[in-house]
Design a protein around this motif. Sequence first.
Motif, mmCIF file in Angstrom:
data_model
loop_
_atom_site.group_PDB
_atom_site.id
_atom_site.type_symbol
_atom_site.label_atom_id
_atom_site.label_comp_id
_atom_site.label_asym_id
_atom_site.label_seq_id
_atom_site.Cartn_x
_atom_site.Cartn_y
_atom_site.Cartn_z
ATOM 1 N N CYS A 415 -60.356 34.352 15.745
ATOM 2 C CA CYS A 415 -61.381 33.428 16.232
ATOM 3 C C CYS A 415 -61.051 32.010 15.765
ATOM 4 N N PRO A 416 -61.730 30.998 16.288
ATOM 5 C CA PRO A 416 -61.428 29.621 15.856
ATOM 6 C C PRO A 416 -61.766 29.359 14.383
ATOM 7 N N GLY A 417 -62.743 30.096 13.859
ATOM 8 C CA GLY A 417 -63.039 30.016 12.431
ATOM 9 C C GLY A 417 -63.433 28.632 11.947
ATOM 10 N N CYS A 421 -65.565 26.168 14.149
ATOM 11 C CA CYS A 421 -66.849 26.809 14.395
ATOM 12 C C CYS A 421 -67.840 26.502 13.288
ATOM 13 N N LEU A 423 -70.433 28.107 12.497
ATOM 14 C CA LEU A 423 -71.023 29.290 11.864
ATOM 15 C C LEU A 423 -70.102 29.908 10.824
ATOM 16 N N ALA A 424 -68.885 29.424 10.750
ATOM 17 C CA ALA A 424 -67.858 30.096 9.944
ATOM 18 C C ALA A 424 -68.174 30.092 8.456
ATOM 19 N N SER A 456 -61.707 37.369 11.760
ATOM 20 C CA SER A 456 -62.945 36.663 12.112
ATOM 21 C C SER A 456 -63.335 35.763 10.951
ATOM 22 N N GLY A 457 -63.842 34.587 11.271
ATOM 23 C CA GLY A 457 -64.251 33.637 10.239
ATOM 24 C C GLY A 457 -65.638 33.904 9.675
ATOM 25 N N CYS A 458 -66.366 34.839 10.301
ATOM 26 C CA CYS A 458 -67.664 35.230 9.745
ATOM 27 C C CYS A 458 -68.101 36.541 10.378
ATOM 28 N N ASN A 460 -70.055 37.302 12.582
ATOM 29 C CA ASN A 460 -70.262 37.414 14.021
ATOM 30 C C ASN A 460 -69.119 38.118 14.721
ATOM 31 N N ALA A 461 -68.003 38.218 14.043
ATOM 32 C CA ALA A 461 -66.925 39.109 14.476
ATOM 33 C C ALA A 461 -66.309 38.758 15.824
ATOM 34 N N CYS A 462 -66.239 37.473 16.133
ATOM 35 C CA CYS A 462 -65.595 37.085 17.389
ATOM 36 C C CYS A 462 -64.134 37.522 17.415
HETATM 37 S S1 SF4 Z 1 -66.469 34.969 14.066
HETATM 38 FE FE1 SF4 Z 1 -67.807 33.452 13.162
HETATM 39 S S2 SF4 Z 1 -66.405 31.830 12.596
HETATM 40 FE FE2 SF4 Z 1 -65.342 33.037 14.099
HETATM 41 S S3 SF4 Z 1 -65.809 32.061 16.037
HETATM 42 FE FE3 SF4 Z 1 -67.284 33.715 15.751
HETATM 43 S S4 SF4 Z 1 -69.031 32.712 14.864
HETATM 44 FE FE4 SF4 Z 1 -67.313 31.316 14.583
#
Ligand code: SF4
Lengths: 552, 166
Positions: A415-417, A421, A423-424, A456-458, A460-462
């Motif tokens: 993910c962009p992390g 992002c 939310l990261a 994933s950076g958080c 949310n598991a993108c």
């Molecule tokens: S997993 Fe978290 S950090 Fe990564 S893109 Fe989704 S919301 Fe953003």
Amino acid sequence: MYRYDNYDHQMLADRIAQFRHQTERFLKGELAGPEFLPLRLQNGLYVQRLAPMLRIAIPYGMLSSRQLRKLAHIADYYDKGYGHFTTRQNIQFNWPALVDVPDILAHLAEVEMHAIQTSGNCIRNTTTDQFAGCAVNEIEDSRPYCEIIRQWSTFHPEFAYLPRKFKIAVCGTVDDQAATQVHDIGLFIVKSDTGEIGFRVLVGGGLGRTPVIGKEIRSFLPKQHLLTYLDAILRVYNREGRRDNKYKARIKILVKETGVELFREKVEQEWLALKDGPLTLTDAEFLRCKQYFQDPEYKELPEDSPQLLQALGENVLFAGWYNRNVSAHKKAGYAIVTICLKQTGTAPGDITSDQMNFVADLADSYSFGELRVSHEQNIILADVEKSALYALWQSLKSQKLNSDNRGLLTDIICCPGGDFCSLANAKSIPIAESIQRRFGDASRLRDIGALSLNISGCMNACGHHHVGNIGILGVDKKGAEFYQISLGGSVDNNTALGQIVGPSFAQEEVPGVVEKIVNVYMKNRQSGERFVETFNRVGIDPFKEEVYAKAD
Amino acid sequence: MPKLIKKCQIIDDQWVLIKENSQLEDLQAYSGQDLIVPLVFWLAERTRIQQRSGKTAVWLNSNEVPQSLGSDLHNLEVIALNFPIFSDGRAYSSARELRSNLGYKGEIRAIGDVLRDQLFYMSRCGFDAFLMRDDQNLERALSAFNDFTEGYQASVDKPIPLFRRR
Ligand code: SF4
């Protein structure tokens, strides 16, 4: 590919006018931020760490060369010359200005694209297998059904303010590549004993904070009932899904708390009122949608191409790429090519505008002007003649698009992390790069073999870390960026959620830890065993021991 | 008199909305007026509420389902559905159920956090009256009903989905 008629064009034009009006009112202060929020989200617009981010839908992953050129134009004109393919068959631009967004949407509309419902608590872009229509042993092409679902879900008046986002995937291939089991609704195309086409319906799958594999609520839904049944599921969810806590608002929690049996009863009850009503699909509609996805004008070719065999014999680099990036095609003499966007030094899934234009040209020359994008964040040319593969590979090389690591450890889903992002908890792109550098040796990489690594950076598991063979999740540890590692996830027909190996690691430790994990696999593997098979056989303990072993 | 949007026109609103947790004696202040009372109150005091002069309608909160009205449903001239906040989408389903499943023909009124940008979808789901939030400009809100010229789905305003018409 689906082509818009006057109705589709008109609705899209209406939508852009509506959003232009809303944006103007917001900028004039007539529309408050919290009220503008869901409106802009449902038009794909986030406000991110550094700038707004616009997420554009690529419905079920299909793109034409013309559309890709338009995306390149947008990248150049409104952004910084690149875009990012996401794990949900969308593309994101990280730097558009809010005031420009209605104009960008108007550009997209010219090529029958949009950003509708790519975000927000509504039904999102429907995804499918990137090989749909070309795969060997396909049960049926999923794309006409995806298009039917796309239209039904677009501007659905009842389901624009759901408790939470809602994702549907459809799989018509034998080997699921669409992560179908981890969607809010997963639809598997099946054929009954009598040859009738229908769907096996899974509900309540999803990743995020509470990863769950979807549960079957219907083993066979005849295809004409697709939309009435979806309406019924969504209505039960819209009415009963939790709205008091955003972390418990996904349908998976409702299914879990209600129990799958009772949930099924509620859906069936709701469905009774809708079944056989006007929303029941007609043969005419199936035919209408299918005609857009007919085979292109394939040539009649022999299965084997002498030119290909010769090139494979003469050029090991080409052979290496061929072995990883080329897949079997249903039509003799053709192949499916994956262009892997996982060059070390470039964020996974990122593509420059020059590369977009270049790939669009390749699609025109080699693959009937069409492309697909996959949830692995790669691009697919789905209909390439085998005899042209060598020439195609040489072209790709000239633009550094010849990464031959598809399906290997460095084909990282990411993910962009924290770089983009808001939310990261932690960055993810630099982690991907540090791992790619650590495993830079191509022959070693190939020796390790098929291995998926997701970041994933958080929560949310993108980056779908739960279903990576190796999953890496950014966590916040007293303000510092740490990474939790899980093992044994997979997202194919045997979808499994990874097990957390133990306490998290600092950023600089991660490549070393991944290396140790890989070493345990290499030491334990029996001939022909993939990483996940070895893991399933030996369990997590040997990995734990190695990773947390104290240095003597 | 307060204003209401009904069937895309601005009209005087004759109905008085009665708050949650109201008692019978609270109604004395509204003698002869037409009232919209909360569901729970209605279910508990239906007979006595109806003994007063003036018409009675019922409003449902977003967590309440229209089925709770039972057979009273078809005798009600107005059923109001509350939006505690505009992003709570439950009432859209309630309106559709009222129209499509329960065959309700009377007025379905949106009350609460009712804003311009949700009017179009609400009307597609069967709402035909809108008591807008105080700060909303009703004249300007009317344009919302023309935001879209067409829709894909089967809905209350167009029960035949587009694919059967195109
Ligand atoms: S997993 Fe978290 S950090 Fe990564 S893109 Fe989704 S919301 Fe953003």
